[in-house]
Design a protein around this motif. Sequence first.
Motif, PDB file in Angstrom:
ATOM      1  N   LEU A   1       0.807  -1.215   0.000  1.00 24.21           N
ATOM      2  CA  LEU A   1       0.000   0.000   0.000  1.00 24.21           C
ATOM      3  C   LEU A   1       0.847   1.274   0.000  1.00 24.21           C
ATOM      4  O   LEU A   1       0.334   2.365  -0.238  1.00 24.21           O
ATOM      5  N   CYS A   2       2.127   1.131   0.277  1.00 20.91           N
ATOM      6  CA  CYS A   2       3.006   2.297   0.381  1.00 20.91           C
ATOM      7  C   CYS A   2       3.365   2.807  -1.015  1.00 20.91           C
ATOM      8  O   CYS A   2       3.782   2.038  -1.886  1.00 20.91           O
ATOM      9  N   THR A   3       3.226   4.108  -1.221  1.00 17.71           N
ATOM     10  CA  THR A   3       3.555   4.730  -2.508  1.00 17.71           C
ATOM     11  C   THR A   3       4.882   5.471  -2.470  1.00 17.71           C
ATOM     12  O   THR A   3       5.295   6.053  -3.468  1.00 17.71           O
TER      13      THR A   3
ATOM     14  N   CYS B   1      -0.607   8.777   7.412  1.00 18.14           N
ATOM     15  CA  CYS B   1      -0.449   8.107   6.111  1.00 18.14           C
ATOM     16  C   CYS B   1      -1.741   8.179   5.295  1.00 18.14           C
ATOM     17  O   CYS B   1      -2.780   7.640   5.708  1.00 18.14           O
ATOM     18  N   PRO B   2      -1.720   8.821   4.128  1.00 16.98           N
ATOM     19  CA  PRO B   2      -2.948   8.930   3.325  1.00 16.98           C
ATOM     20  C   PRO B   2      -3.323   7.640   2.618  1.00 16.98           C
ATOM     21  O   PRO B   2      -4.435   7.519   2.094  1.00 16.98           O
ATOM     22  N   HIS B   3      -2.413   6.679   2.584  1.00 13.34           N
ATOM     23  CA  HIS B   3      -2.655   5.429   1.861  1.00 13.34           C
ATOM     24  C   HIS B   3      -2.901   4.251   2.803  1.00 13.34           C
ATOM     25  O   HIS B   3      -3.010   3.117   2.343  1.00 13.34           O
ATOM     26  N   HIS B   4      -2.956   4.529   4.106  1.00 12.85           N
ATOM     27  CA  HIS B   4      -3.214   3.495   5.116  1.00 12.85           C
ATOM     28  C   HIS B   4      -2.204   2.355   5.036  1.00 12.85           C
ATOM     29  O   HIS B   4      -2.552   1.181   5.229  1.00 12.85           O
ATOM     30  N   ALA B   5      -0.950   2.701   4.749  1.00 17.59           N
ATOM     31  CA  ALA B   5       0.093   1.686   4.644  1.00 17.59           C
ATOM     32  C   ALA B   5       0.656   1.288   6.010  1.00 17.59           C
ATOM     33  O   ALA B   5       1.321   0.268   6.122  1.00 17.59           O
TER      34      ALA B   5
ATOM     35  N   CYS C   1       5.524   8.141  -0.600  1.00 19.61           N
ATOM     36  CA  CYS C   1       5.396   9.561  -0.266  1.00 19.61           C
ATOM     37  C   CYS C   1       6.149   9.816   1.049  1.00 19.61           C
ATOM     38  O   CYS C   1       6.511   8.887   1.759  1.00 19.61           O
TER      39      CYS C   1
ATOM     40  N   LYS D   1       9.768   2.803  -1.162  1.00 19.52           N
ATOM     41  CA  LYS D   1       8.947   2.280  -0.076  1.00 19.52           C
ATOM     42  C   LYS D   1       9.473   2.784   1.268  1.00 19.52           C
ATOM     43  O   LYS D   1      10.670   2.991   1.448  1.00 19.52           O
TER      44      LYS D   1
END
Length: 438
Positions: free
Chosen positions: A14-16, A54-58, A18, A36
């Motif tokens: 899920l990590c982009t 975290c905006p991506h819930h990673a 950022c 990552k």
Amino acid sequence: MERFVHSVTLQKQLCTGCINCIKRCPTEAIRVREGKAHILAERCIDCGECIRICPHHAKRAVSDALEVLKEFEYTVALPPPSLYGQYNHLDDQDRVLDALRRIGFDAVFEVAKAAELISDATRRILATGSIQKPVISSACPAVTRLIRVRFPELIEHVLPLVPPVELAARMARREAMQRTGLPAEKIGCIALVPCPAKVTARHTPIGSSHSEIDRSVAIKDVYPALLAAMSHVERPEHLAAAGSIGLGWAESGGEAAGLVSTENYLAADGVENIMRVLEDLEDEKYGGIDFVELRACAGGCVGGVLQVENPYIAKTKIKRMRRMAPYAQNRLEGGVPTEMLWDTDLTYAPVLELGATRSERFERYNQMQKILKGLPGLDCGSCGAPTCEAMAEDVVRGKAQITDCTVLMRHRLEAMLRAKEEQEAARAAGGREEAVVK
């Protein structure tokens, strides 16, 4: 090296890549490498700020499932005061406590009850003057770990009392053994936790050689089952054992306000705010302060990332309950019992040191300063480290290369491009001069 067991984990899929998390981590425990994020376990204090940001819930916290009730013959729920702020239309704690038994717990023991006893013990310790002031609360495990890692000079100020949830587990187990006749290992003390730091505290307790908490279940995971059970509770049994003082521990300032023996206290919440307070405490900027209450989560425990309700709404609900509750229902008889005190000393965790020896640290520090002078000083995070200083430290530790700095790389590319353009211009000018001569 000390063994760290953490509840905050990364879901790489899920990590982009950022850099939101690296900029907010109070111990600079996160780097972005090869697109990552990576969590440096030795630095992490499980404050949950990366989960929040975290905006991506990673990032997520690993806790136990409610199915752990099946692992024990007799189970005791340890609900924190912040749990009551998750539900609407509560006049007291009884409806929630009754519902906990309906979903499978054999008994309940309020953490708020233990909190009132901790408050009484704190008042007595403050009165003795045995700890250097200002005395810093030890209730938030994330704050205590932060002090261990970044502010070792403040260790002697930390209150040597176990947190309320740990005391609740010890008292609950003893009561359950007397009630049932079962041995300790067949009784499960299950903490309902609002934040990942309290999950970690079960695995790696601070100030204690071991924890009496057997499992930790996130409030967000028990919330649906508890809500459904509450709808069937018409006349709950009277189970509440804590008053306004204990319930107040759910929000920032509640612990300090319960110390009626002193008005000279400071209360702060949120990672960025407590960092500033700790820095000022280290610089001895606060005079005349007796007690300092710090909570890593914004708003206090009601702001934990493992809860459901908006923390400000939860605070309002708990304030309403406190108005209807008795002032306090629990006080110590006699002195402070040993089960409330730490049995191990709080020590400095030198995870941020540059080397094992003084000479090695000095040499690496000088190397770091030389590298730092060559960096742009923008603290942009594009290299994967939160600041240029952190980047220089990573280079010295062998975890990164100076070429990872994208700003320097851009400068080099621009310089190469300018040099190439100048060469081409010079060749063109030379060609024109040759043509004129001919």
